[in-house]
Design an enzyme around this catalytic site. Structure first.
Site, PDB file in Angstrom:
ATOM      1  N   LYS A  74      42.910 -72.637   1.586  1.00 38.27           N
ATOM      2  CA  LYS A  74      43.176 -73.011   2.975  1.00 38.27           C
ATOM      3  C   LYS A  74      43.985 -71.906   3.678  1.00 38.27           C
ATOM      4  O   LYS A  74      44.454 -70.957   3.033  1.00 38.27           O
ATOM      5  CB  LYS A  74      43.887 -74.377   2.982  1.00 38.27           C
ATOM      6  CG  LYS A  74      43.016 -75.501   2.375  1.00 38.27           C
ATOM      7  CD  LYS A  74      43.687 -76.866   2.493  1.00 38.27           C
ATOM      8  CE  LYS A  74      42.832 -77.962   1.868  1.00 38.27           C
ATOM      9  NZ  LYS A  74      43.418 -79.320   2.084  1.00 38.27           N
ATOM     10  N   TYR A  93      35.001 -83.176   6.204  1.00 34.20           N
ATOM     11  CA  TYR A  93      35.950 -84.287   6.090  1.00 34.20           C
ATOM     12  C   TYR A  93      35.428 -85.549   6.781  1.00 34.20           C
ATOM     13  O   TYR A  93      36.205 -86.309   7.366  1.00 34.20           O
ATOM     14  CB  TYR A  93      37.307 -83.878   6.663  1.00 34.20           C
ATOM     15  CG  TYR A  93      38.090 -82.912   5.794  1.00 34.20           C
ATOM     16  CD1 TYR A  93      38.410 -83.224   4.472  1.00 34.20           C
ATOM     17  CD2 TYR A  93      38.538 -81.687   6.299  1.00 34.20           C
ATOM     18  CE1 TYR A  93      39.144 -82.350   3.670  1.00 34.20           C
ATOM     19  CE2 TYR A  93      39.277 -80.806   5.508  1.00 34.20           C
ATOM     20  CZ  TYR A  93      39.581 -81.145   4.193  1.00 34.20           C
ATOM     21  OH  TYR A  93      40.312 -80.280   3.419  1.00 34.20           O
ATOM     22  N   ASN A 137      48.627 -78.071   1.614  1.00 36.91           N
ATOM     23  CA  ASN A 137      48.467 -78.166   0.163  1.00 36.91           C
ATOM     24  C   ASN A 137      47.560 -77.075  -0.405  1.00 36.91           C
ATOM     25  O   ASN A 137      47.164 -77.119  -1.549  1.00 36.91           O
ATOM     26  CB  ASN A 137      48.038 -79.578  -0.255  1.00 36.91           C
ATOM     27  CG  ASN A 137      46.751 -80.018   0.399  1.00 36.91           C
ATOM     28  OD1 ASN A 137      46.023 -79.202   0.972  1.00 36.91           O
ATOM     29  ND2 ASN A 137      46.444 -81.285   0.301  1.00 36.91           N
ATOM     30  N   HIS A 168      41.460 -76.778  -1.714  1.00 34.89           N
ATOM     31  CA  HIS A 168      40.552 -77.932  -1.726  1.00 34.89           C
ATOM     32  C   HIS A 168      39.677 -77.842  -2.966  1.00 34.89           C
ATOM     33  O   HIS A 168      39.333 -76.746  -3.419  1.00 34.89           O
ATOM     34  CB  HIS A 168      39.650 -77.920  -0.490  1.00 34.89           C
ATOM     35  CG  HIS A 168      38.481 -78.868  -0.602  1.00 34.89           C
ATOM     36  ND1 HIS A 168      38.624 -80.208  -0.353  1.00 34.89           N
ATOM     37  CD2 HIS A 168      37.186 -78.674  -0.986  1.00 34.89           C
ATOM     38  CE1 HIS A 168      37.447 -80.811  -0.576  1.00 34.89           C
ATOM     39  NE2 HIS A 168      36.561 -79.901  -0.950  1.00 34.89           N
ATOM     40  N   GLU A 172      29.074 -80.718  -0.158  1.00 31.72           N
ATOM     41  CA  GLU A 172      29.932 -79.696   0.457  1.00 31.72           C
ATOM     42  C   GLU A 172      29.309 -78.297   0.352  1.00 31.72           C
ATOM     43  O   GLU A 172      29.447 -77.490   1.281  1.00 31.72           O
ATOM     44  CB  GLU A 172      31.320 -79.737  -0.189  1.00 31.72           C
ATOM     45  CG  GLU A 172      32.061 -81.037   0.139  1.00 31.72           C
ATOM     46  CD  GLU A 172      33.345 -81.250  -0.654  1.00 31.72           C
ATOM     47  OE1 GLU A 172      33.738 -80.356  -1.442  1.00 31.72           O
ATOM     48  OE2 GLU A 172      33.958 -82.327  -0.492  1.00 31.72           O
TER      49      GLU A 172
HETATM   50  P1  ADP Z   1      42.320 -84.090  -1.459  1.00 29.45           P
HETATM   51  O1  ADP Z   1      42.323 -82.772  -0.704  1.00 29.45           O
HETATM   52  O2  ADP Z   1      43.385 -84.098  -2.519  1.00 29.45           O
HETATM   53  O3  ADP Z   1      40.952 -84.483  -1.965  1.00 29.45           O
HETATM   54  P2  ADP Z   1      41.966 -86.105   0.632  1.00 29.45           P
HETATM   55  O4  ADP Z   1      40.495 -85.948   0.441  1.00 29.45           O
HETATM   56  O5  ADP Z   1      42.554 -87.475   0.591  1.00 29.45           O
HETATM   57  O6  ADP Z   1      42.789 -85.212  -0.421  1.00 29.45           O
HETATM   58  O7  ADP Z   1      42.398 -85.483   2.030  1.00 29.45           O
HETATM   59  C1  ADP Z   1      41.835 -84.265   2.462  1.00 29.45           C
HETATM   60  C2  ADP Z   1      42.912 -83.386   3.071  1.00 29.45           C
HETATM   61  O8  ADP Z   1      43.436 -84.010   4.238  1.00 29.45           O
HETATM   62  C3  ADP Z   1      44.129 -83.172   2.188  1.00 29.45           C
HETATM   63  O9  ADP Z   1      43.957 -82.143   1.244  1.00 29.45           O
HETATM   64  C4  ADP Z   1      45.181 -82.823   3.201  1.00 29.45           C
HETATM   65  O10 ADP Z   1      45.052 -81.465   3.633  1.00 29.45           O
HETATM   66  C5  ADP Z   1      44.816 -83.723   4.357  1.00 29.45           C
HETATM   67  N1  ADP Z   1      45.548 -84.996   4.295  1.00 29.45           N
HETATM   68  C6  ADP Z   1      45.269 -86.054   3.507  1.00 29.45           C
HETATM   69  N2  ADP Z   1      46.132 -87.065   3.712  1.00 29.45           N
HETATM   70  C7  ADP Z   1      46.994 -86.627   4.677  1.00 29.45           C
HETATM   71  C8  ADP Z   1      48.118 -87.201   5.342  1.00 29.45           C
HETATM   72  N3  ADP Z   1      48.538 -88.437   5.058  1.00 29.45           N
HETATM   73  N4  ADP Z   1      48.744 -86.465   6.283  1.00 29.45           N
HETATM   74  C9  ADP Z   1      48.316 -85.222   6.584  1.00 29.45           C
HETATM   75  N5  ADP Z   1      47.259 -84.615   5.995  1.00 29.45           N
HETATM   76  C10 ADP Z   1      46.610 -85.305   5.057  1.00 29.45           C
HETATM   77 MG    MG Z   2      39.236 -85.038  -0.916  1.00 28.94          MG
END
Ligand code: ADP
Ligand code: MG
Length: 139
Positions: free
Chosen positions: A9, A49, A117, A120, A131
């Site tokens: 990212k 997303y 974070n 991905h 994807e």
């Molecule tokens: P992951 O990336 O671990 O698969 P998710 O698919 O639940 O997690 O969410 C996708 C991305 O959306 C996350 O990596 C993060 O960047 C963002 N995200 C998820 N939940 C939140 C939240 N509560 N607040 C802000 N950003 C979020």
């Molecule tokens: Mg995810």
């Protein structure tokens, strides 16, 4: 054997951590199969997303992912999907296990709930295929 999609990212690219992430992929013995430095846009993020579009924090995801260039790629190997999810750590860096990328390098959440974070990874073989088609226009 599986192929998965990874993204470094904007914070990872900006902070010079592309090499750190690729090192973890390569030293596990995974084979890089595609990789590109590119700028995301709202349309491709909405596809990627799609399951989060209705979430109240979707605009935060969009803002974050548009902050700068990202590295999008794929790699191939034994149990690639699950192994990469474990290597990344859980979504919230503050809760990720030490030794994972998100615990070791990522930041947040801050007082606004913003979290960066850094990486991905597809969450299933089906997600990976979906994807890869979105980012690379193929199955
Ligand atoms: P992951 O990336 O671990 O698969 P998710 O698919 O639940 O997690 O969410 C996708 C991305 O959306 C996350 O990596 C993060 O960047 C963002 N995200 C998820 N939940 C939140 C939240 N509560 N607040 C802000 N950003 C979020
Ligand atoms: Mg995810």
């Amino acid at each position: 054997m599986q192929e998965t999609l990874f993204i470094i990212k904007p914070d990872g690219v900006r902070r010079g951590l592309v090499g750190e992430v690729l090192r973890r992929i390569e030293r596990r013995g995974f084979q890089l199969t595609r990789m590109e430095l590119r700028q995301a846009n709202k349309d491709i993020l909405a596809q990627h997303y799609a399951d989060l579009l209705e979430k109240p924090f979707y605009h935060q995801i969009e803002t974050y992912m548009l902050e700068g260039p990202i590295v999008v790629g794929t790699f191939y190997g034994s149990d690639a999907v699950k192994t990469w999810r474990k290597t990344m750590g859980v979504t919230n860096p503050a809760e990720a296990e030490l030794g994972t990328i998100r615990a070791d390098f990522a930041q947040g959440p801050d007082s606004n709930g913003d979290m960066r974070n850094m990486v991905h990874g597809s969450d299933s073989v089906e997600s990976a295929q979906r994807e890869i088609a979105i980012w690379f226009g193929e199955d």
